[in-house]
Write an enzyme that holds these catalytic residues in place. Structure first.
Site, PDB file in Angstrom:
ATOM      1  N   ASP A 131       0.868  -1.163   0.000  1.00  0.00           N
ATOM      2  CA  ASP A 131       0.000   0.000   0.000  1.00  0.00           C
ATOM      3  C   ASP A 131       0.914   1.225   0.000  1.00  0.00           C
ATOM      4  O   ASP A 131       2.069   1.140   0.410  1.00  0.00           O
ATOM      5  CB  ASP A 131      -0.894  -0.030   1.242  1.00  0.00           C
ATOM      6  N   LYS A 132       0.396   2.373  -0.438  1.00  0.00           N
ATOM      7  CA  LYS A 132       1.262   3.549  -0.562  1.00  0.00           C
ATOM      8  C   LYS A 132       1.243   4.404   0.700  1.00  0.00           C
ATOM      9  O   LYS A 132       2.148   4.351   1.513  1.00  0.00           O
ATOM     10  CB  LYS A 132       0.847   4.383  -1.783  1.00  0.00           C
ATOM     11  N   PHE A 144     -14.862  15.413  -6.020  1.00  0.00           N
ATOM     12  CA  PHE A 144     -13.927  14.699  -6.893  1.00  0.00           C
ATOM     13  C   PHE A 144     -14.515  13.372  -7.346  1.00  0.00           C
ATOM     14  O   PHE A 144     -15.096  12.619  -6.555  1.00  0.00           O
ATOM     15  CB  PHE A 144     -12.615  14.450  -6.156  1.00  0.00           C
ATOM     16  N   ASP A 165      -1.751  -0.936   5.796  1.00  0.00           N
ATOM     17  CA  ASP A 165      -2.060  -0.453   7.145  1.00  0.00           C
ATOM     18  C   ASP A 165      -3.510  -0.079   7.335  1.00  0.00           C
ATOM     19  O   ASP A 165      -3.892   0.361   8.417  1.00  0.00           O
ATOM     20  CB  ASP A 165      -1.194   0.771   7.472  1.00  0.00           C
ATOM     21  N   GLY A 166      -4.349  -0.231   6.322  1.00  0.00           N
ATOM     22  CA  GLY A 166      -5.729   0.217   6.426  1.00  0.00           C
ATOM     23  C   GLY A 166      -6.728  -0.907   6.330  1.00  0.00           C
ATOM     24  O   GLY A 166      -6.419  -2.013   5.868  1.00  0.00           O
ATOM     25  N   ALA A 167      -7.959  -0.632   6.761  1.00  0.00           N
ATOM     26  CA  ALA A 167      -9.011  -1.635   6.684  1.00  0.00           C
ATOM     27  C   ALA A 167      -9.364  -1.965   5.242  1.00  0.00           C
ATOM     28  O   ALA A 167      -9.839  -3.053   4.949  1.00  0.00           O
ATOM     29  CB  ALA A 167     -10.256  -1.141   7.414  1.00  0.00           C
ATOM     30  N   ASP A 211      -7.328  -2.588   3.095  1.00  0.00           N
ATOM     31  CA  ASP A 211      -6.350  -3.583   2.663  1.00  0.00           C
ATOM     32  C   ASP A 211      -6.687  -4.985   3.157  1.00  0.00           C
ATOM     33  O   ASP A 211      -5.979  -5.937   2.844  1.00  0.00           O
ATOM     34  CB  ASP A 211      -4.949  -3.224   3.193  1.00  0.00           C
TER      35      ASP A 211
END
Length: 916
Positions: free
Chosen positions: A412-413, A494, A633-635, A637
């Site tokens: 992940d970035k 956006f 590190d995120g949900a 992911d």
């Protein structure tokens, strides 16, 4: 299931009779809140022929029989209708009657994401049904019947510890997931019918119209906004705790209807209008007293949160060649055991002897060692302990071996490779402060400005102040622009499809309005007048992007009183250069992975489930011998972390529930550590499996040779070999730590390879040769006396003479003979030799000489056996039931020389076999 119709979206007449009973044909137990509506609905609608609907539930999803398709189908929600945006407004925004809601609930079920924690008993049954444990139970019963209690108790103890540990880990995972999902899973919601009613969220079905409260709520379903605006925190799904603005779904006018303006509603394409299950609605905005409403689109496991939980509960099985080859190898050993069993039966018939059944069955437990699962687990347990010391925690230990094969890592970035925030590095041209101050979706929450980090950094750079008056946002200039007040009249948030956003704003005191645009440079430039775009635009843009900067373009247009629109009618203002700094550890880690020939890929974006960069676009990775690691590190992911062969989370929140590994170090330095330990554990598994296979074959050879004279190894000889040698060696040879650096080659993934099989087969032939020579050689000695088994173990001819046996004691178990003693000693040395030969070090593990418990164990056993060979101790000989060998110096030194030859030959053959 009985229902008035076969489709949940069939129209039923509006009635208000309360429901009373429910009848399900296939034994399905309804939820208490279902109330019982199937039979009642059928009675209400006499015109409808009661329909029996076939369905089954698999992985928390119901599959209904579709007569048209002649196959089972799934009802996911309102988007099954492929309803257009305008139709959704005109036909689905009024809400459902109670009867319609009850009817749809028959098909869509209760709106809940239920993660049931299995009982310990169920988990125990599932674990014990493992083929290895069944075989262990068979072995324990067999040994107990043969009065071999000591080893039976040892194996039983190890099995109980292994099962208990596994049950604890699995139970803990279920509890963690249950607790995560259960949070705010049931809330009270207001829905639109003839009037506003309050119901439990479990009763929601697709088509219901929710009223979103102004003070916010946790969304219990996926719903599309049809009126009003919401500020939402989607960190539960995206991992980004950044407020996101959700606007109402466009409602095109009849004259505007077309493919572009009135497309079918889709949760992915219209996600900026969709409130997803599990997300937190912080605030709502409404105009002229209108309620903020949302049409329920999906419920239960069909929602975004439900799909995430399903990916955790039911991951795709990860096939690993090592385990498949291990089972195949064990089948070969079983075949060998069968041959040995038949051999023992034929031998007893030829010698007119009736052997005990348990003695014949011993050959099976010898060939397939029951201690193999514990031995194979040892290296994984040690690797798990070393990972814990490195701050990496594992909830799926079997994945450690698989991590040793990883040759591609997806990162992940934001927050993983880079820092969480953005820095404004520079501005290319500066005549657009007003655009920077207005073209964003920032909002004030409890006096604090919140929103996308890019928007926040951009607005802070202007030095302006944001305030809100009468539900209108105002941005007030500071410094050189003091006194300027710009009101944002309309926002167009956006869109990832359009790659831009736009706002309409008005400078205080002016009648005409301005349109400001922000987005991807190529897209914005294509919408601008050519003369306003610099000639060297492409070169400048390429230069910044190659340096890793995030580049945003701005454009402006003065809106005339009579508006006309052309595709390229904006004025290009310039570029904003943003920098998302790499974490300090990132470059060195990526360099290490590249040197080890491990491919690295960055996966990022706004999609709610990152695992779709792995499942949809990168599915070929899994089909081309790639073993994929994922670090995030995120949900958002979670799906990818579960889908990958080795997923490692840098967060201890939602992602850690899905990920096999969780690192307390919030950077990617954990990735090479995990791969190194995985390689060490994998090589340890190979070494242990090869050693256990040789142990089985060596013991099989000894027993087979002794069967030829109707003898066997004694219980205490077995006990000494199985516990004092094998278990001690196995649990110490697995202690080699990982090699200090990653090398460019990987360990093999399977046991079925030419070099590895050749290594095992050559060692088998060496052991067979030395045991056969020893068996024949001892019978050629001048002091050898012919041994005959006793009649208490077998029925023999009347010529048996007890005096032919042991000089001082009667041999009740047919063990104390020269062949037995010689084979016991030579096989004991062979176990130690193959253990040292197979205990590989570089380039994946530290050398064996650094593993002092293993060195000490092997050396102590070797010295002990040599001591017994040259200086017999009567009490030990009696315990092991061995005969005292003759003390001629020539014979003893010849035996020692044979052992040295065995060691040298074994090492020479294995070193010249290219295994890795």
């Amino acid at each position: 299931m009985l229902a008035p119709g076969s489709n949940p979206f069939h129209s039923l007449e509006t009635q208000t009779t309360s429901p009373s009973s429910l009848s399900l044909a296939n034994g399905h137990t309804p939820h208490p809140s279902d109330g019982g509506h199937a039979q009642e609905l059928i009675r209400r609608y006499a015109d409808y022929q009661p329909t029996q609907i076939r369905y089954f539930t698999f992985h928390s999803t119901k599959y209904y029989w579709n007569d048209g398709l002649q196959n089972f189908d799934v009802f996911t929600g309102l988007d099954d209708l492929q309803v257009s945006c305008s139709t959704l407004h005109s036909e689905h925004s009024a809400g459902l009657t109670r009867n319609q809601q009850e009817y749809r609930r028959l098909f869509f079920g209760v709106n809940e994401i239920a993660v049931k924690v299995p009982s310990v008993f169920k988990l125990l049954i599932k674990e014990v049904l493992n083929p290895f444990y069944i075989f262990q139970l068979f072995s324990v019963i067999l040994w107990s019947a043969d009065e071999y209690y000591y080893y039976a108790v040892a194996i039983l103890f190890m099995s109980v510890i292994s099962i208990a540990t596994s049950l604890y880990t699995i139970k803990k995972q279920y509890v963690m997931l249950h607790d995560m999902v259960a949070t705010h899973s049931v809330v009270r919601v207001s829905v639109c019918r003839a009037k506003i009613e309050e119901i439990l969220s479990t009763d929601l079905v697709p088509g219901d119209v929710m009223v979103i409260p102004s003070n916010g709520t946790i969304m219990p379903c996926d719903a599309v906004l049809v009126s009003g605006t919401c500020i939402v925190n989607e960190s539960m799904l995206t991992g980004e705790s950044v407020p996101v603005t959700k606007t109402n779904l466009p409602n095109p006018l009849p004259g505007e209807s077309g493919e572009e303006t009135d497309s079918a509603y889709n949760t992915e394409e219209h996600k900026r209008h969709t409130l997803f299950c599990g997300t937190h609605v912080i605030q709502t905005r409404f105009y002229t007293g209108e309620l903020v409403k949302a049409v329920v689109v999906r419920t239960g496991f069909s929602t975004a949160k439900g799909q995430l939980v399903r990916s955790i509960l039911y991951p795709k099985p990860t096939d690993f060649k090592l385990y498949r080859d291990a089972y195949l190898f064990l089948l070969c050993l079983v075949a060998v055991a069968g041959i040995g069993f038949v051999y023992s039966i034929v031998l007893s018939i030829l010698n007119k002897v009736i052997l005990e059944v348990t003695k014949s069955l011993d050959i099976i437990t010898i060939t397939v060692p029951p201690a193999l699962p514990a031995a194979m687990t040892a290296g994984i347990v040690y690797a798990q302990r070393r990972l814990k010391h490195l701050g990496i925690f594992c909830i799926s230990p079997q994945r450690i071996n698989i991590c040793g094969q990883i040759n591609l890592v997806c990162f992940d970035k934001t927050g993983t490779l880079t820092e969480d925030g953005l820095d404004l590095w520079g501005v290319q041209r500066s005549q657009f402060v007003a655009c920077m101050a207005t073209c964003h979706t920032l909002t004030k929450i409890e006096g604090q400005l919140s929103g996308d980090p890019l928007d926040l950094k951009m607005f802070e750079a202007t030095g302006w102040v944001s305030c809100s008056v009468s539900n209108q946002k105002h941005n007030v200039g500071q410094g050189s622009t003091v006194g300027k007040v710009i009101s944002i009249v309309r926002q167009f948030p956006f869109s990832s499809a359009l790659q831009r956003m736009c706002v309409v704003a008005r400078l205080l005191g002016e009648k005409r309005m301005d349109a400001y645009m922000k987005g991807a440079p190529e897209v914005v430039a294509s919408l601008c007048k050519k003369e306003t775009v610099p000639e060297n635009f492409a070169e400048i843009l390429e230069g910044y992007t190659k340096q890793g900067f995030r580049v945003i373009a701005l454009a402006h247009r003065r809106l005339e009183s009579k508006l006309t629109w052309h595709k390229a009618n904006m004025e290009f203002l310039g570029l904003i250069i943003m920098q998302n700094k790499l974490k300090a550890e990132t470059p060195a880690v990526l360099q290490d992975l590249h040197q080890a020939s491990i491919r690295t890929v960055m996966v990022t974006g706004e999609t709610m489930h990152t695992y779709t960069h792995l499942h949809s676009h990168c599915s070929s990775l899994f089909a081309h011998s790639y073993f994929v690691g994922m670090c995030g590190d995120g949900a958002n992911d979670c799906g990818a972390l579960k889908r990958a062969h080795g997923g490692i989370s840098l967060s201890e929140l939602e992602a850690s529930v899905a990920s096999p590994f969780t690192s307390r170090t919030p950077n990617i330095s954990c990735v090479p550590n995990l791969i190194r330990e995985g390689r060490a554990a994998l090589i340890t598994s190979f070494c242990v499996f090869k050693f256990m296979a040789l142990y089985s074959i060596i013991q099989y050879i000894s027993v087979t040779l002794l069967y030829s004279i109707l003898s066997n190894l004694g219980d205490f000889q077995f006990l000494f070999i199985d516990i004092a040698i094998i278990l001690l060696i196995v649990f110490t040879m697995s202690l080699n730590p990982a090699w200090k650096e990653l090398v460019s080659r990987r360990p093999p993934s399977g046991l079925i390879s030419g070099p590895l099989l050749f290594s095992v087969l050559t060692q088998i032939l060496i052991c067979l040769g030395f045991q056969t020579i020893t068996f024949l050689w001892v019978r050629q000695q001048s002091w050898y006396t012919v041994w005959t088994p006793l009649t208490d173990a077998c029925v023999l001819s009347s010529h048996v003479n007890v005096s032919d046996h042991n000089d001082t004691e009667v041999d009740d178990h047919n063990i104390q003979n020269y062949e037995n003693t010689s084979l016991f000693y030579v096989s004991s040395f062979q176990y130690l030799v193959v253990a040292v030969v197979f205990s590989k070090g570089k380039p994946f593990r530290q050398p064996s000489y650094k593993n002092w418990p293993f060195v000490l164990s092997a050396l102590s056993l070797y010295v002990f056996l040599l001591f017994l060979l040259f200086h017999p101790v009567k009490s030990i000989d009696t315990f092991l039931e061995v005969r005292k060998l003759q003390t001629q110096e020539t014979y003893r030194f010849t035996r020692l020389w044979c052992r040295l030859q065995l060691i040298l030959l074994s090492f020479f053959v294995d070193l010249n076999t290219v295994i890795f």
